[in-house]
Design an enzyme around this catalytic site. Sequence first.
Site, mmCIF file in Angstrom:
data_model
loop_
_atom_site.group_PDB
_atom_site.id
_atom_site.type_symbol
_atom_site.label_atom_id
_atom_site.label_comp_id
_atom_site.label_asym_id
_atom_site.label_seq_id
_atom_site.Cartn_x
_atom_site.Cartn_y
_atom_site.Cartn_z
ATOM 1 N N HIS A 41 6.734 7.539 4.319
ATOM 2 C CA HIS A 41 5.954 8.264 3.305
ATOM 3 C C HIS A 41 6.381 7.826 1.905
ATOM 4 C CE1 HIS A 41 5.736 11.372 6.623
ATOM 5 N NE2 HIS A 41 4.472 11.210 6.316
ATOM 6 N N SER A 218 7.366 11.046 11.725
ATOM 7 C CA SER A 218 7.966 12.398 11.658
ATOM 8 C C SER A 218 8.370 12.848 13.052
ATOM 9 C CB SER A 218 6.989 13.392 11.061
ATOM 10 O OG SER A 218 6.595 12.949 9.789
#
Length: 541
Positions: A41, A218
């Site tokens: 990210h 994630s």
Amino acid sequence: MLVFTTVAALRCYLRIGQLGGDRIERGVGLVPTMGALHAGHLTLIERARQQNAVVIVSIFVNPLQFGPTEDFQKYPRQLEPDRQLCEEAGVDAIFVPTAEEMGLGKKEKSKVKSQKSKERKFSLLRVPSQQSPVPTQVVPPESMTSVLCGRSRIGHFQGVATIVTKLLNLVQPTRAYFGQKDAQQLAIIRRLVADLNLSVEIVACPTVRESSGLALSSRNRYLTEREKEEASVLYRSLRQAERAFLTGERSSDELIAVTKLELARVPAIEPEYVELVDPTTLIPLDKIEEVGLLAIAARLGSTRLIDNILLRNRQPIVAIDGPAGAGKSTVARQVAQALGLLYLDTGAMYRSVTWLVLQSDIPIEDEPSIAEMVCKCEIELRMSDEPQAPVRVFLNSQEVTQAIRSLEVTSHVSAIAAQPAVRRQLVKQQQLWGEKGGIVVEGRDIGTHVFPDAELKIFLTASVQERAKRRQQELKSQGEADLSLEQMEQNLVLRDWKDSNRDVAPLQKAPDSIEILTDGLSVAEVTARIVSLYREKVDGH
Ligand code: PAF
């Protein structure tokens, strides 16, 4: 950094003048996320930071994209660490709405919460009824949702398309950033933007990997250390297929077989699919003509993993970035020569434009007119017959190899190269060269911005002391004024800071680049190192 939890507050922020004219000039970048931020990210955020005046990160675990048996409840939520990461990364605002704020309704949200005990209720999110109004949803073309992950994740991409459309409408960003790791999502979003005439540029960023090759996600936090090691076979198997591809294999069946063979080496991995599709339409391919997306989904225990690789039928691109004085241009020239590739001399391109401006009546500071002129002109670079000689440069068919090296051009070229509109036009021309491949390019943002999909990315660097020493020797050999080493070092530190923080094409290390510290190495040694990396990575031996 601002934190918005309501649509009204976000809209107000976006509307009011506090964003200033800069916003119009350089734009707003949106990085949509579901939180649990990781280094992947951060590269999206960094890229957005480089290209826009304002960066907004949305953090929203979207219930619409989770199936009844998926991990919506368990999905990691960690707002405070995410907030801190965004703050440190220079994000201007985060948008953290509730499901209700996103128009998904309180009722639906509570039903989602109770899905564990009453799974069937989750489907109310998808089946409209008068009592429980379900938001209008965006339905991507079936051909794009019935392949790859769409086969097992029914409704997932509809949920993604819906939330992304909402976010794009709310923020109306100039650019929105998505990871190449979710290649199917990326293709669907690109299609959505085209089909719905949304005015946003979709920027794809390369997958960030652990040193084992495991793609960051994630969901990796569900994995034990041992499982992480096992999961790295996904990328290894894709690389095996890439090696086969680079040695000439084009058939889908063969490439898939190579991938599966490698995957089978780790018995704990249960492949869900290995498919080769067109990366834009997602239509399955029999063989690769131009480019193929080789994608995998597999289960490891209760965790579902995905990964992919793009296989391009073009000659490779070598991107070399690094700070001033690291020896990039000398090394790039020699690498190109050793590998028989073209050295795409971007400096010569900027010089050519400067020469053309000086020949015309256009004032040097008239950025729009210069950009328009660049748009119309044709710059051609040809390898010289003499291996040591510079690349030959032709401007609108006229040879300007010598002319662009004049003192007058030298003294104006940086002013021209600093004009964003001119850079944009020249980057487009460079990318056209990239379609054919077979080039070595050096600069500061080649691997991150100009050719983010380059086959080999090198970050060439050297300590400030080493670079100062080299610069001093260079100036001495040119008989120029002698600065003390200390002064040279200070100049370089300042230059590095400016290069990394400037608005236009700042120096950036691509996360998937290989760093070479050139302290104590000769040009020939550095060249040999890159050539051997090329052979290893690109030629597969
Ligand atoms: O990729 C993701 O994290 C999500 O699918 C996205 C794009 C934020 C939509 O919820």
